[in-house]
Structures are given as structure tokens and as C-alpha cells.
Enzyme design. Structure first.
Site, PDB file in Angstrom:
ATOM      1  CG  ASP A   1      26.838 -32.830  14.320  1.00  0.00           C
ATOM      2  OD1 ASP A   1      26.131 -33.239  15.251  1.00  0.00           O
ATOM      3  OD2 ASP A   1      26.613 -33.089  13.122  1.00  0.00           O
TER       4      ASP A   1
ATOM      5  CG  ASP B   1      25.322 -39.150  13.335  1.00  0.00           C
ATOM      6  OD1 ASP B   1      25.393 -40.322  12.975  1.00  0.00           O
ATOM      7  OD2 ASP B   1      25.067 -38.799  14.510  1.00  0.00           O
TER       8      ASP B   1
END
Length: 222
Positions: free
Chosen positions: A12, A14
């Protein structure tokens, strides 16, 4: 535990690879100040940074997507964020060393995020370490964002690697849900934003890490 036969590590963005909370919070705080409201402490925004506009507007104004006027606020937030999204955002401590170690082990790595391409591509282009990413999948690259498995499966397809030989690392429950649905091994990054629900041990991830470099201890060198 130790993961074996892994050929690719997907992350991922952020809250997992980069700490974008300062810029996301600043974009929301700009909206408050434009309305004569006082700024909020950065720590108020941080837990919800992974939820993007929805999370930041929720913190700044207590509104949800169902509330009147939300869409206008969302567009204002996105415009603010686009202007400042690389001002304070940087990779978490240990990420550069982790990615270097993965390359030394001949493992490819990539990004699968719900952040749309409008922001994902300029942000990753502005941070040199992303030059070695083998693939970058944004939230609108496929018809369905996470927790749907489609973005993860698209990443595996582009890498030409069996999803079962991919490891996905994320800091939100939807990351783990998506990874499991795609048939991948999963790791929850507890150093990330985590959202409002922080019972990380109940997400169903195969493993948890408290710092990026801990991932290396889970990967079989062979």
C-alpha cells in the site's frame, strides 16, 4: 512465521511506504482556516489519513459523504491537496533500506493503492525511491478499488507472477481483505495509520510488523 516462494512484494502507499498525513492534514486545515476556524493538531488527522478526502473532511468538519455539501468540500480538499501533496510527504524510516534489501534478494516490488492516479503518479514521480518500482496500481487503475482484489490481481498480471507468490503489505483492514481475496500472503503494517479500528490482530493478516525492516525477517532467503 516465514514466507517462502515469494517472488514479489506489493505495498500500500499512504501509511505503509510514505507518511503523507502531514500534507493531507494541511489540505484539510487550509479549508478550516479559509472559513475562520482554528487549525487542528496534526495528530487529530493522522489516524484517518489512510481514508483520504473522506477521512480528512470527517476530522475537519465532522461530515460524511452522505451529508449535504460533502461533494463540494471534497473537490475543494482535493484541489488543496494537489497543490501541497509533495511538500511534507516522505518515505517512512527504514523503507529505503527495505526496498534496497528486496532488490538485493532479486525480489521485485510494487505499489497497489486506493489513491487515484491524479495523485499517485505525481507523488511517486517526485520521490526517487519509486523509480525501482516494477508496477504502480492506483485506485482507479481497475474498475474496483480495495477491498476488492482486482487491483492486486492486476499488479500480479502486470508482473507476470502468480498471486500466490506475491506478498501484500498494508496498514488498513481493507488491504488485508483485498490481499486474502487475491490469494496473496499478507502483512499488516502496525506503524501505519490503522484508521478508527485498530484491532490489527483481528484483521486476518498472516503476520504483523512494527517497523518496515522487520519484513526482511519474514522472507525466506532461499
Amino acid at each position: 512465521m516465514r514466507f517462502r516462494s515469494i517472488e514479489a512484494v506489493l505495498f500500500d502507499l499512504d501509511g505503509t511506504l510514505v507518511d503523507s498525513a502531514p500534507d493531507l492534514g494541511a489540505a484539510a486545515d487550509r479549508m478550516r482556516m479559509d472559513r475562520g476556524l482554528p487549525p487542528l493538531p496534526p495528530q487529530r488527522y493522522r489516524p484517518m489519513a489512510g481514508a483520504g478526502a473522506r477521512g480528512m473532511i470527517g476530522v475537519a468538519f465532522g461530515l460524511t459523504p452522505e451529508d449535504p455539501g460533502y461533494n463540494d468540500l471534497r473537490e475543494e480538499f482535493l484541489a488543496n491537496y494537489e497543490r501541497c501533496m509533495t511538500d511534507r510527504t516522505s518515505a517512512f524510516d527504514g523503507i529505503e533500506a527495505l526496498l534496497c534489501a528486496l532488490r538485493q534478494r532479486d525480489l521485485v516490488w510494487g505499489v497497489v493503492t486506493n489513491k487515484i492516479e491524479r495523485f499517485t503518479l505525481p507523488l511517486t514521480a517526485a520521490i526517487p525511491l519509486f523509480a525501482s518500482a516494477a508496477t504502480i496500481i492506483a485506485g482507479d487503475t481497475t474498475p474496483h478499488p480495495k477491498p476488492h482484489p482486482a487491483p492486486l490481481l492486476e499488479a500480479a498480471r502486470r508482473l507476470q507472477i502468480d498471486p500466490q507468490r506475491c506478498l501484500y503489505v498494508g496498514d488498513d483492514e481493507r488491504d488485508i481483505v483485498a490481499g486474502l481475496a487475491a490469494g496473496m500472503q499478507t502483512v499488516a503494517a502496525t506503524y501505519g495509520y490503522l484508521g478508527t479500528r485498530s484491532e490489527v490482530q483481528h484483521w486476518g493478516a498472516h503476520a504483523l510488523i512494527d517497523a518496515p525492516v522487520e519484513l526482511l525477517d519474514l522472507l525466506d532467503r532461499g
